[in-house]
Design a protein around this motif. Sequence first.
Motif, mmCIF file in Angstrom:
data_model
loop_
_atom_site.group_PDB
_atom_site.id
_atom_site.type_symbol
_atom_site.label_atom_id
_atom_site.label_comp_id
_atom_site.label_asym_id
_atom_site.label_seq_id
_atom_site.Cartn_x
_atom_site.Cartn_y
_atom_site.Cartn_z
ATOM 1 N N SER A 21 97.416 -93.323 27.192
ATOM 2 C CA SER A 21 98.447 -92.283 27.299
ATOM 3 C C SER A 21 98.638 -91.621 25.943
ATOM 4 N N GLY A 22 98.865 -90.292 25.986
ATOM 5 C CA GLY A 22 99.203 -89.574 24.753
ATOM 6 C C GLY A 22 100.717 -89.612 24.565
ATOM 7 N N THR A 23 101.233 -88.830 23.650
ATOM 8 C CA THR A 23 102.698 -88.776 23.479
ATOM 9 C C THR A 23 103.316 -88.044 24.674
ATOM 10 N N ILE A 24 102.651 -86.950 25.101
ATOM 11 C CA ILE A 24 103.013 -86.259 26.356
ATOM 12 C C ILE A 24 101.699 -85.806 27.011
ATOM 13 N N GLY A 25 101.777 -85.457 28.269
ATOM 14 C CA GLY A 25 100.609 -84.907 28.952
ATOM 15 C C GLY A 25 99.838 -85.966 29.719
ATOM 16 N N PRO A 26 98.772 -85.526 30.396
ATOM 17 C CA PRO A 26 98.009 -86.429 31.265
ATOM 18 C C PRO A 26 97.409 -87.627 30.520
ATOM 19 N N ASP A 27 97.314 -88.755 31.215
ATOM 20 C CA ASP A 27 96.603 -89.904 30.670
ATOM 21 C C ASP A 27 95.109 -89.590 30.670
ATOM 22 N N VAL A 28 94.340 -90.406 29.952
ATOM 23 C CA VAL A 28 92.880 -90.240 29.991
ATOM 24 C C VAL A 28 92.256 -91.574 30.369
ATOM 25 N N VAL A 29 91.132 -91.483 31.086
ATOM 26 C CA VAL A 29 90.354 -92.677 31.394
ATOM 27 C C VAL A 29 89.224 -92.735 30.371
ATOM 28 N N ASP A 30 89.215 -93.756 29.553
ATOM 29 C CA ASP A 30 88.216 -93.849 28.474
ATOM 30 C C ASP A 30 86.904 -94.382 29.063
ATOM 31 N N ILE A 31 85.975 -93.449 29.284
ATOM 32 C CA ILE A 31 84.723 -93.817 29.975
ATOM 33 C C ILE A 31 83.554 -93.924 28.990
ATOM 34 N N ARG A 32 83.867 -94.134 27.708
ATOM 35 C CA ARG A 32 82.793 -94.160 26.719
ATOM 36 C C ARG A 32 81.769 -95.261 26.991
ATOM 37 N N LYS A 33 82.187 -96.347 27.658
ATOM 38 C CA LYS A 33 81.238 -97.432 27.913
ATOM 39 C C LYS A 33 80.601 -97.346 29.307
ATOM 40 N N LEU A 34 80.998 -96.308 30.087
ATOM 41 C CA LEU A 34 80.577 -96.251 31.495
ATOM 42 C C LEU A 34 79.065 -96.277 31.646
ATOM 43 N N TYR A 35 78.361 -95.426 30.868
ATOM 44 C CA TYR A 35 76.904 -95.339 31.038
ATOM 45 C C TYR A 35 76.252 -96.679 30.692
ATOM 46 N N GLY A 36 76.721 -97.295 29.595
ATOM 47 C CA GLY A 36 76.150 -98.595 29.198
ATOM 48 C C GLY A 36 76.391 -99.657 30.253
ATOM 49 N N GLN A 37 77.544 -99.596 30.942
ATOM 50 C CA GLN A 37 77.879 -100.641 31.929
ATOM 51 C C GLN A 37 77.291 -100.352 33.307
ATOM 52 N N THR A 38 77.105 -99.035 33.630
ATOM 53 C CA THR A 38 76.704 -98.725 35.011
ATOM 54 C C THR A 38 75.402 -97.937 35.105
ATOM 55 N N GLY A 39 74.962 -97.350 34.003
ATOM 56 C CA GLY A 39 73.752 -96.511 34.066
ATOM 57 C C GLY A 39 74.029 -95.169 34.684
ATOM 58 N N ALA A 40 75.317 -94.851 34.909
ATOM 59 C CA ALA A 40 75.650 -93.539 35.489
ATOM 60 C C ALA A 40 76.459 -92.723 34.490
ATOM 61 N N PHE A 41 76.276 -91.390 34.534
ATOM 62 C CA PHE A 41 77.077 -90.472 33.710
ATOM 63 C C PHE A 41 78.234 -89.969 34.560
ATOM 64 N N THR A 42 79.280 -89.427 33.905
ATOM 65 C CA THR A 42 80.243 -88.614 34.651
ATOM 66 C C THR A 42 79.648 -87.208 34.706
ATOM 67 N N PHE A 43 80.141 -86.375 35.603
ATOM 68 C CA PHE A 43 79.599 -85.018 35.783
ATOM 69 C C PHE A 43 80.767 -84.052 35.833
ATOM 70 N N ASP A 44 80.859 -83.163 34.792
ATOM 71 C CA ASP A 44 82.016 -82.260 34.730
ATOM 72 C C ASP A 44 81.643 -81.007 33.941
ATOM 73 N N PRO A 45 80.680 -80.162 34.505
ATOM 74 C CA PRO A 45 80.081 -79.051 33.739
ATOM 75 C C PRO A 45 81.089 -78.129 33.067
ATOM 76 N N GLY A 46 82.166 -77.743 33.712
ATOM 77 C CA GLY A 46 83.116 -76.824 33.074
ATOM 78 C C GLY A 46 84.237 -77.562 32.367
ATOM 79 N N PHE A 47 84.069 -78.868 32.231
ATOM 80 C CA PHE A 47 85.107 -79.718 31.600
ATOM 81 C C PHE A 47 86.456 -79.519 32.300
ATOM 82 N N MET A 48 86.428 -79.439 33.638
ATOM 83 C CA MET A 48 87.679 -79.227 34.383
ATOM 84 C C MET A 48 88.576 -80.456 34.296
ATOM 85 N N SER A 49 87.957 -81.642 34.160
ATOM 86 C CA SER A 49 88.757 -82.879 34.150
ATOM 87 C C SER A 49 88.403 -83.740 32.956
#
Length: 428
Positions: A21-49
């Motif tokens: 959580s930040g001081t205000i605003g949306p929380d973030v899901v820290d997916i920095r380890k996702l690829y190493g743990q699952t072999g999958a990337f996230t997909f968000d071409p326009g950085f909508m999320s």
Amino acid sequence: MTNAPAKISIGDKTVEAPVRSGTIGPDVVDIRKLYGQTGAFTFDPGFMSTAACESGLTYIDGDEGILLHRGYPIGQLAEQSSFLEVCYLLLNGELPSKGELDTFTRTITRHTMVHEQLSTFYRGFRRDAHPMAIMCGVVGALSAFYHDSTDIADPEQRRIASHRLIAKMPTIAAMAYKYSVGQPFVYPDNKLSYTGNFLKMTFGVPAEEYVVHPAIEAAMDRIFILHADHEQNASTSTVRLAGSSGANPFACIAAGIACLWGPAHGGANEAALNMLREIGTPDRIPHYIARAKDKNDPFRLMGFGHRVYKNYDPRATVMQQTLREVFDALKLKDPVFDVALQLEEMALNDPYFIEKKLFPNVDFYSGVILSAIGFPTEMFTVLFALARTVGWVAQWNEMISDPEQKIGRPRQLYTGPVQRDYVAIDKR
Ligand code: SDX
């Protein structure tokens, strides 16, 4: 408070990702380890999320139409602050004392001149070159002149480069305008304010004294405040990505200028006024609204809509107020303003715009006021770049001084051909 982790299941594998959580605003899901743990990337071409970084500079609540710079609402800064004070705030995190502001103002004022050799760059352009093309070239060339402030690992050199960029952009922008109209460059005048100096370098001529009009100076300074920074927009993200490779700050700002030029971004102020002029009279507005709603027509209402604001852009509100003040002060009239007001009224009552939450953004009214002050349309995005330089520089400094900073290198969803062997041309 520690958040419960997010659980991400891919096939038969389930991993946990921290939720921050930040001081205000949306929380973030820290997916920095996702690829190493699952072999999958996230997909968000326009950085909508996607949150691309952590930042303490600017906060936008798009649903509520809120914009804060280091916690201060844009309306209060526009009303009570000055552009140089907002520059200090963005760079240093706190509003300055009187002494701090005086020192900062003196530093910026004494860096407004550019190397005399720089003026020869302009002569390489055609007189009818778009001033944004000149800005891309000349700002990029600054790294050829200021080698002593390109070591990004040195905080003192970063500070000097930051001050040089903020101080010299008005001079470079004014020179781009002067070159386009065939008038001589006007040197900075240290007796004037940051914005007054810019107006004199732009509209003054050596043949006679130039007197800065207080109402225009105040309006211009407020317009600069409205454009100073805006979270991780396309051009700021460009500056951050360029800076992440260790490129020098002048090259990074030149990259930001190039991105800002696009009509979907900072180029919209020029496009919006051209659109209002093309509409010409209120009776032609329904035709253009119909075109904007027509899926088969690429036409969009320029100055409308925003990736983040799904409510009124608070900057557009201040811009419209400033426009009224300048028109009243200078006894100006421009039918384009009436077209803008009626277009806004009709669009905001049209189900298409209501459903898609399309409101006027910072670019909708800015062109009307800049045109009234005397700037040609092609200079509008140059003025946006001038003001946004402090935001780009502050964001760049924030990124470079982050100990966890690393080069930005997104991945992809590959949909091209699988491996295949080369075929000799006589066998194709
Ligand atoms: C700036 O990011 C920032 O913070 C930028 C900025 C800053 O300070 O740095 O605020 C400065 O760039 C302001 C925006 C200036 N651009 C314009 O005014 C150009 C016109 N606006 C659009 O091109 C658009 O609204 C964007 C680019 C601003 C936002 O585009 P998004 O978020 O990618 O949304 P989208 O294009 O997917 O549109 C969503 C829907 C679409 O319809 P559907 O496909 O869902 O049916 O809304 C429609 C679009 O067709 N739509 C418009 C519209 N903008 C969006 N329809 C008509 N006119 C418009 N202006």
